[in-house]
Design a protein around this motif. Structure first.
Motif, PDB file in Angstrom:
ATOM      1  N   HIS A 315      66.293  27.065  30.984  1.00 17.61           N
ATOM      2  CA  HIS A 315      65.420  28.152  30.513  1.00 17.61           C
ATOM      3  C   HIS A 315      66.019  29.514  30.838  1.00 17.61           C
ATOM      4  O   HIS A 315      65.822  30.471  30.097  1.00 17.61           O
ATOM      5  CB  HIS A 315      64.025  28.045  31.158  1.00 17.61           C
ATOM      6  N   ALA A 316      66.731  29.574  31.943  1.00 16.81           N
ATOM      7  CA  ALA A 316      67.264  30.873  32.380  1.00 16.81           C
ATOM      8  C   ALA A 316      68.676  31.132  31.830  1.00 16.81           C
ATOM      9  O   ALA A 316      69.252  32.184  32.097  1.00 16.81           O
ATOM     10  CB  ALA A 316      67.299  30.909  33.915  1.00 16.81           C
ATOM     11  N   MET A 317      69.212  30.194  31.047  1.00 16.37           N
ATOM     12  CA  MET A 317      70.614  30.328  30.628  1.00 16.37           C
ATOM     13  C   MET A 317      70.782  31.422  29.577  1.00 16.37           C
ATOM     14  O   MET A 317      70.069  31.454  28.579  1.00 16.37           O
ATOM     15  CB  MET A 317      71.095  28.982  30.063  1.00 16.37           C
ATOM     16  N   SER A 318      71.734  32.315  29.817  1.00 11.91           N
ATOM     17  CA  SER A 318      71.967  33.404  28.864  1.00 11.91           C
ATOM     18  C   SER A 318      72.619  32.853  27.603  1.00 11.91           C
ATOM     19  O   SER A 318      73.253  31.792  27.623  1.00 11.91           O
ATOM     20  CB  SER A 318      72.894  34.444  29.481  1.00 11.91           C
ATOM     21  N   TYR A 319      72.511  33.614  26.515  1.00 12.82           N
ATOM     22  CA  TYR A 319      73.158  33.192  25.267  1.00 12.82           C
ATOM     23  C   TYR A 319      74.666  33.128  25.468  1.00 12.82           C
ATOM     24  O   TYR A 319      75.341  32.226  24.957  1.00 12.82           O
ATOM     25  CB  TYR A 319      72.797  34.161  24.142  1.00 12.82           C
ATOM     26  N   GLU A 320      75.168  34.063  26.233  1.00  7.06           N
ATOM     27  CA  GLU A 320      76.599  34.105  26.514  1.00  7.06           C
ATOM     28  C   GLU A 320      77.073  32.758  27.095  1.00  7.06           C
ATOM     29  O   GLU A 320      78.105  32.226  26.709  1.00  7.06           O
ATOM     30  CB  GLU A 320      76.817  35.215  27.539  1.00  7.06           C
ATOM     31  N   ALA A 321      76.280  32.227  28.034  1.00 11.19           N
ATOM     32  CA  ALA A 321      76.654  30.946  28.653  1.00 11.19           C
ATOM     33  C   ALA A 321      76.432  29.791  27.684  1.00 11.19           C
ATOM     34  O   ALA A 321      77.184  28.817  27.669  1.00 11.19           O
ATOM     35  CB  ALA A 321      75.840  30.736  29.930  1.00 11.19           C
ATOM     36  N   ALA A 322      75.394  29.905  26.876  1.00  7.80           N
ATOM     37  CA  ALA A 322      75.036  28.791  25.995  1.00  7.80           C
ATOM     38  C   ALA A 322      75.925  28.723  24.753  1.00  7.80           C
ATOM     39  O   ALA A 322      76.170  27.642  24.215  1.00  7.80           O
ATOM     40  CB  ALA A 322      73.576  28.929  25.568  1.00  7.80           C
ATOM     41  N   GLN A 323      76.404  29.884  24.312  1.00  8.60           N
ATOM     42  CA  GLN A 323      77.059  29.981  23.000  1.00  8.60           C
ATOM     43  C   GLN A 323      78.189  28.970  22.775  1.00  8.60           C
ATOM     44  O   GLN A 323      78.170  28.247  21.779  1.00  8.60           O
ATOM     45  CB  GLN A 323      77.505  31.436  22.798  1.00  8.60           C
ATOM     46  N   PRO A 324      79.163  28.863  23.702  1.00 12.54           N
ATOM     47  CA  PRO A 324      80.246  27.895  23.423  1.00 12.54           C
ATOM     48  C   PRO A 324      79.738  26.457  23.367  1.00 12.54           C
ATOM     49  O   PRO A 324      80.257  25.642  22.610  1.00 12.54           O
ATOM     50  CB  PRO A 324      81.209  28.078  24.606  1.00 12.54           C
ATOM     51  N   ARG A 325      78.716  26.170  24.124  1.00 15.14           N
ATOM     52  CA  ARG A 325      78.184  24.800  24.128  1.00 15.14           C
ATOM     53  C   ARG A 325      77.405  24.530  22.843  1.00 15.14           C
ATOM     54  O   ARG A 325      77.440  23.424  22.300  1.00 15.14           O
ATOM     55  CB  ARG A 325      77.318  24.587  25.367  1.00 15.14           C
ATOM     56  N   LEU A 326      76.714  25.556  22.353  1.00 13.34           N
ATOM     57  CA  LEU A 326      75.998  25.396  21.078  1.00 13.34           C
ATOM     58  C   LEU A 326      77.009  25.154  19.967  1.00 13.34           C
ATOM     59  O   LEU A 326      76.821  24.308  19.094  1.00 13.34           O
ATOM     60  CB  LEU A 326      75.164  26.643  20.779  1.00 13.34           C
ATOM     61  N   GLU A 327      78.106  25.894  20.065  1.00 12.63           N
ATOM     62  CA  GLU A 327      79.151  25.762  19.052  1.00 12.63           C
ATOM     63  C   GLU A 327      79.734  24.341  19.067  1.00 12.63           C
ATOM     64  O   GLU A 327      79.918  23.731  18.013  1.00 12.63           O
ATOM     65  CB  GLU A 327      80.239  26.776  19.364  1.00 12.63           C
ATOM     66  N   ASP A 328      79.982  23.824  20.276  1.00 14.03           N
ATOM     67  CA  ASP A 328      80.495  22.442  20.397  1.00 14.03           C
ATOM     68  C   ASP A 328      79.555  21.447  19.731  1.00 14.03           C
ATOM     69  O   ASP A 328      79.986  20.434  19.189  1.00 14.03           O
ATOM     70  CB  ASP A 328      80.608  22.032  21.874  1.00 14.03           C
ATOM     71  N   LEU A 329      78.276  21.720  19.834  1.00 11.92           N
ATOM     72  CA  LEU A 329      77.286  20.799  19.253  1.00 11.92           C
ATOM     73  C   LEU A 329      77.011  21.140  17.782  1.00 11.92           C
ATOM     74  O   LEU A 329      76.121  20.560  17.169  1.00 11.92           O
ATOM     75  CB  LEU A 329      75.976  20.855  20.056  1.00 11.92           C
ATOM     76  N   ARG A 330      77.758  22.106  17.258  1.00  9.28           N
ATOM     77  CA  ARG A 330      77.586  22.575  15.862  1.00  9.28           C
ATOM     78  C   ARG A 330      76.157  23.043  15.600  1.00  9.28           C
ATOM     79  O   ARG A 330      75.541  22.711  14.591  1.00  9.28           O
ATOM     80  CB  ARG A 330      77.952  21.487  14.861  1.00  9.28           C
ATOM     81  N   ILE A 331      75.651  23.784  16.563  1.00  8.53           N
ATOM     82  CA  ILE A 331      74.309  24.338  16.404  1.00  8.53           C
ATOM     83  C   ILE A 331      74.462  25.814  16.039  1.00  8.53           C
ATOM     84  O   ILE A 331      75.163  26.554  16.734  1.00  8.53           O
ATOM     85  CB  ILE A 331      73.505  24.187  17.716  1.00  8.53           C
ATOM     86  N   GLY A 332      73.848  26.217  14.941  1.00  4.65           N
ATOM     87  CA  GLY A 332      73.929  27.621  14.525  1.00  4.65           C
ATOM     88  C   GLY A 332      72.708  28.394  15.028  1.00  4.65           C
ATOM     89  O   GLY A 332      72.096  28.037  16.019  1.00  4.65           O
ATOM     90  N   GLY A 333      72.386  29.454  14.314  1.00  9.91           N
ATOM     91  CA  GLY A 333      71.146  30.167  14.623  1.00  9.91           C
ATOM     92  C   GLY A 333      71.312  31.337  15.565  1.00  9.91           C
ATOM     93  O   GLY A 333      70.384  32.123  15.751  1.00  9.91           O
ATOM     94  N   GLY A 334      72.496  31.417  16.197  1.00 11.42           N
ATOM     95  CA  GLY A 334      72.792  32.588  17.018  1.00 11.42           C
ATOM     96  C   GLY A 334      71.843  32.788  18.182  1.00 11.42           C
ATOM     97  O   GLY A 334      71.127  31.880  18.606  1.00 11.42           O
ATOM     98  N   GLU A 335      71.877  34.013  18.664  1.00 10.92           N
ATOM     99  CA  GLU A 335      71.150  34.353  19.889  1.00 10.92           C
ATOM    100  C   GLU A 335      69.632  34.204  19.707  1.00 10.92           C
ATOM    101  O   GLU A 335      68.934  33.741  20.617  1.00 10.92           O
ATOM    102  CB  GLU A 335      71.492  35.780  20.293  1.00 10.92           C
ATOM    103  N   ALA A 336      69.148  34.573  18.506  1.00 16.58           N
ATOM    104  CA  ALA A 336      67.694  34.513  18.284  1.00 16.58           C
ATOM    105  C   ALA A 336      67.216  33.072  18.434  1.00 16.58           C
ATOM    106  O   ALA A 336      66.189  32.794  19.061  1.00 16.58           O
ATOM    107  CB  ALA A 336      67.353  35.053  16.902  1.00 16.58           C
ATOM    108  N   PHE A 337      67.991  32.138  17.861  1.00 16.02           N
ATOM    109  CA  PHE A 337      67.614  30.727  17.934  1.00 16.02           C
ATOM    110  C   PHE A 337      67.640  30.256  19.388  1.00 16.02           C
ATOM    111  O   PHE A 337      66.701  29.617  19.871  1.00 16.02           O
ATOM    112  CB  PHE A 337      68.563  29.892  17.070  1.00 16.02           C
ATOM    113  N   TRP A 338      68.714  30.590  20.101  1.00 19.69           N
ATOM    114  CA  TRP A 338      68.807  30.164  21.499  1.00 19.69           C
ATOM    115  C   TRP A 338      67.613  30.687  22.292  1.00 19.69           C
ATOM    116  O   TRP A 338      66.959  29.947  23.037  1.00 19.69           O
ATOM    117  CB  TRP A 338      70.128  30.612  22.128  1.00 19.69           C
TER     118      TRP A 338
END
Ligand code: GLU
Length: 445
Positions: A315-338
């Motif tokens: 819950h506390a994870m920043s988009y910056e930290a999440a972004q590469p992992r979202l990309e690995d999972l092929r999840i789009g939607g950017g910061e708003a989605f995260w």
């Protein structure tokens, strides 16, 4: 002098969260004090040790963020132990014994029946040269015991404070087996001396060993390190964890999608004076380690506590930290989605599920057809953005007179097939007009 600490697992199974507690306490004390952390594989038991378990241990520690400064394997260091054993034999502290396991067991039973403590009676010390030759002529091979001085050995334990073991109440420990292989004690002390270990932090199941080992350090002319014995982790029902069962192994926890830092924080903080809570990184966790305040009671490992802590991390994870992992999972939607989904996640991988709701296929649930039909007609023109949801639902409210739950729940059920989930204002533009239309129409999309 900067400290040198070590984690010394025998590679006989997958390391579990209790082993991680020991590894982390050592690694974090070294980290905090600018010291050295050694990973030592106690693999002198060739039968039970496996290279795969050693390799996996390194992988598991790396997953936790721990990369040792030095890795050593006892199986590469056998000459050191042989040399130390010879020195102890020469000084009369290591002596040959010829009893079989059955003989020892029989004597033990007799001692117990007489109400005596079942301590090895040192009968082998009275054997003459001729006795030994006669025994060896019968094909017997000696095992070797360390002659303990019958006295109290005391140390100031880093966790438990003033501690002692009365070595007069212990059997002289076997250091070398009949087949010439070493039990854990001698190689451990030899290596602690050779590697300049300053602090040994390990489970409290080793307290008695420490009494013996301090005598062994002295007998080998080395300085004994400081010792700290921490409480052990048990399951909620109080059972010990075992390397062999694979239960709560780091390997499994990683595969189950837990955050390494959540596992590390729980392994270190449970049963300590600090509340179990998320930390930013291992440096912060290192700053919370206080050996002197670890509880004496066993620390219970509760998987639901891990789930909880893990969710707090995500819950506390920043988009910056999440972004590469979202990309690995092929999840789009950017910061708003995260930002919209993170509060709905227990494990990071749950993000896939919410992305699946965006991309479909979703089986919509139509509970108020008049409403969804009206809403379909009122879908705003493209392009859609973060304001589309508000504009749309206001128009639907004006048209139908519905508001609150009566308005939003049927729309959510139609658009996502679920009665809960992240903010629709964020999801709607990602779902897009085409899928939104189909879903409002009751079609799988
Ligand atoms: N190999 C021993 C164990 O896994 C090491 C104990 C120690 O730290 O000295 O229990």
């Amino acid at each position: 002098m900067s400290p040198v600490l070590r984690f010394a697992p025998s590679p006989t199974g997958l390391i579990h969260i209790g082993n991680a507690r020991t590894a982390l306490l050592n690694a974090l004390v070294a980290r905090r004090q600018g010291g050295t952390f050694v990973l030592r594989f106690d693999d002198t038991d060739a039968e039970r040790s496996r290279a795969e378990y050693a390799d996996q241990t390194e992988i598991d520690l790396a997953w936790l963020g721990i990369v040792p400064d030095l890795v050593v394997r006892q199986s590469d260091r056998m000459e050191l132990y042989a040399e130390a054993a010879e020195r102890l034999k020469a000084s009369g502290r290591l002596y040959p014994c010829y009893e079989t396991a059955e003989e020892l067991e029989r004597r033990r039973r007799i001692q117990l029946a007489r109400g005596q403590p079942p301590i090895y009676d040192r009968a082998a010390l009275t054997l003459t040269e001729d006795d030994r030759r006669a025994l060896e002529a019968q094909g017997r091979r000696p095992h070797w015991r360390f002659r303990l001085q019958p006295r109290l050995v005391a140390w100031d334990d880093l966790v438990r404070g003033a501690s002692h073991v009365d070595c007069a109440s212990l059997s002289d420990p076997v250091l070398v087996r009949e087949d010439g292989t070493y039990l854990y004690t001698l190689p451990s002390v030899v290596d602690d001396i050779a590697l300049g270990i300053t602090d040994v932090v390990r489970g409290e199941d080793h307290v008695t060993n420490t009494g013996v080992q301090i005598q062994l350090f002295e007998a080998l002319g080395g300085a004994a390190p400081r010792f700290g014995h921490h409480n052990l982790l048990t399951t909620v029902s109080g059972e010990g964890l075992s390397k062999r069962s694979g239960a709560l192994s780091l390997h499994q926890l990683a595969a189950d999608g837990y955050e390494p830092l959540a596992v590390a924080a729980l392994a270190v903080l449970v049963g300590s004076s600090e509340a179990v809570r998320p930390v930013a990184d291992l440096d912060e966790l290192a700053s919370l380690v206080d050996l002197a305040h670890i509880s004496r009671a066993p620390a219970k490992f509760d998987e639901s506590e891990l789930d909880n802590l893990n969710a707090r991390f995500v819950h506390a994870m920043s988009y910056e930290a999440a972004q590469p992992r979202l990309e690995d999972l092929r999840i789009g939607g950017g910061e708003a989605f995260w930002n919209a989904i993170r509060a709905n996640l227990s494990r990071f991988g749950d993000a896939l599920r919410w992305w699946g709701i965006v991309e479909g296929p979703v089986s919509p649930e139509i509970v108020d057809k008049a409403l969804t039909d009206a809403a379909l007609e009122l879908l705003p023109p493209e392009p859609w953005d973060g304001s589309t949801w508000k504009i749309w639902t206001e128009a639907v409210r004006a048209e139908t007179g519905l508001k609150g739950r009566a308005l939003f729940m049927p729309l959510r059920l139609a658009l996502t097939g679920l009665d809960h989930g992240p903010e629709l204002a964020v999801l709607l533009p990602l779902i897009g007009p085409e899928r939104a239309r189909e879903r409002l129409n009751g079609e799988v999309a």
